[in-house]
Design an enzyme around this catalytic site. Structure first.
Site, mmCIF file in Angstrom:
data_model
loop_
_atom_site.group_PDB
_atom_site.id
_atom_site.type_symbol
_atom_site.label_atom_id
_atom_site.label_comp_id
_atom_site.label_asym_id
_atom_site.label_seq_id
_atom_site.Cartn_x
_atom_site.Cartn_y
_atom_site.Cartn_z
ATOM 1 N N GLY A 150 0.833 -1.184 0.140
ATOM 2 C CA GLY A 150 -0.136 -0.088 0.077
ATOM 3 C C GLY A 150 0.801 1.233 0.092
ATOM 4 O O GLY A 150 2.018 1.306 -0.254
ATOM 5 N N CYS A 151 0.246 2.131 0.523
ATOM 6 C CA CYS A 151 0.801 3.545 0.464
ATOM 7 C C CYS A 151 2.409 3.688 1.126
ATOM 8 O O CYS A 151 2.348 2.982 2.595
ATOM 9 C CB CYS A 151 -0.004 4.703 1.117
ATOM 10 S SG CYS A 151 0.837 6.116 1.487
ATOM 11 N N PHE A 152 3.360 3.821 0.811
ATOM 12 C CA PHE A 152 4.855 3.998 1.331
ATOM 13 C C PHE A 152 4.597 4.559 2.516
ATOM 14 O O PHE A 152 5.591 4.455 3.483
ATOM 15 C CB PHE A 152 5.859 4.053 0.328
ATOM 16 C CG PHE A 152 6.156 5.173 -0.593
ATOM 17 C CD1 PHE A 152 5.431 6.413 -0.035
ATOM 18 C CD2 PHE A 152 6.652 5.061 -1.635
ATOM 19 C CE1 PHE A 152 5.296 7.313 -0.979
ATOM 20 C CE2 PHE A 152 6.728 6.048 -2.517
ATOM 21 C CZ PHE A 152 5.938 7.325 -2.526
ATOM 22 N N CYS A 205 2.477 4.806 4.853
ATOM 23 C CA CYS A 205 2.012 3.821 6.000
ATOM 24 C C CYS A 205 3.149 2.721 6.353
ATOM 25 O O CYS A 205 3.394 2.738 7.616
ATOM 26 C CB CYS A 205 0.881 2.980 5.756
ATOM 27 S SG CYS A 205 -0.705 4.191 5.290
#
Length: 171
Positions: A8-10, A12
């Site tokens: 997912g979003c880096f 996070c």
């Protein structure tokens, strides 16, 4: 030693591994695409086919690759194809980019163990692929959560995820 994860979003995943004993550095970036020197915009638009990843440099005497896999699989949803929460697209797919055969075998065995234990209600869709060229993300993505704690996304999504991780990890 290096490890590279797309979950997912880096933003996070970066802060989770920054708070992991034995991880020396965490770099956000892109891997697995076709474009040379991709930009964040190209990756977000899906034009480059890259995945948002974090690349870790870790000390095997302090944290094992298996422990990193455990953290990775516990802190994202490996059963959703090209999606993590509200983030949708191939750039958010779940993937372990292995750096050697030992990491490949460890990852495949770890996933099989999760499947055998029925750890998730749905099948794991995490890809296991050889590491390719790592393209470091633009400077403003580095240490994003710590630099932008007031950002609404950071406060609403990342902060609770980090607190849950820290509570479980320290225990």
């Amino acid at each position: 030693m290096k490890a590279t994860f797309g979950g997912g979003c880096f933003w996070c995943t970066e802060v989770i591994f920054q708070n992991t004993d034995g991880v020396n550095t965490v770099l956000p970036g892109y891997m697995g695409g076709k474009t040379e020197s991709p930009t964040y915009k190209e990756v977000c638009n899906g034009d480059s086919e890259h995945v948002e990843v974090v690349q870790l440099d870790f000390d095997e005497s302090k944290v094992s690759f298996d422990e990193l896999l455990k953290i990775f699989f516990k802190t994202h949803n490996p059963t959703t194809l090209n999606r993590q929460g509200n983030d949708v697209g191939t750039q958010y797919r779940s993937v372990v980019f292995y750096h050697d055969e030992a990491q490949k075998e460890a990852t495949l065995a770890f996933i099989q163990g999760l499947e055998d234990a029925e750890a998730f209600a749905d099948p794991i869709v995490t890809a296991v692929e050889p590491a390719e060229k790592f393209w470091e993300a633009e400077d403003y993505h580095h240490d994003y959560f710590n630099q932008n704690p007031g950002n609404p996304f950071c406060a609403a999504v990342i902060a609770p995820k980090l607190q849950k991780f820290l509570k479980e990890y320290k225990a």
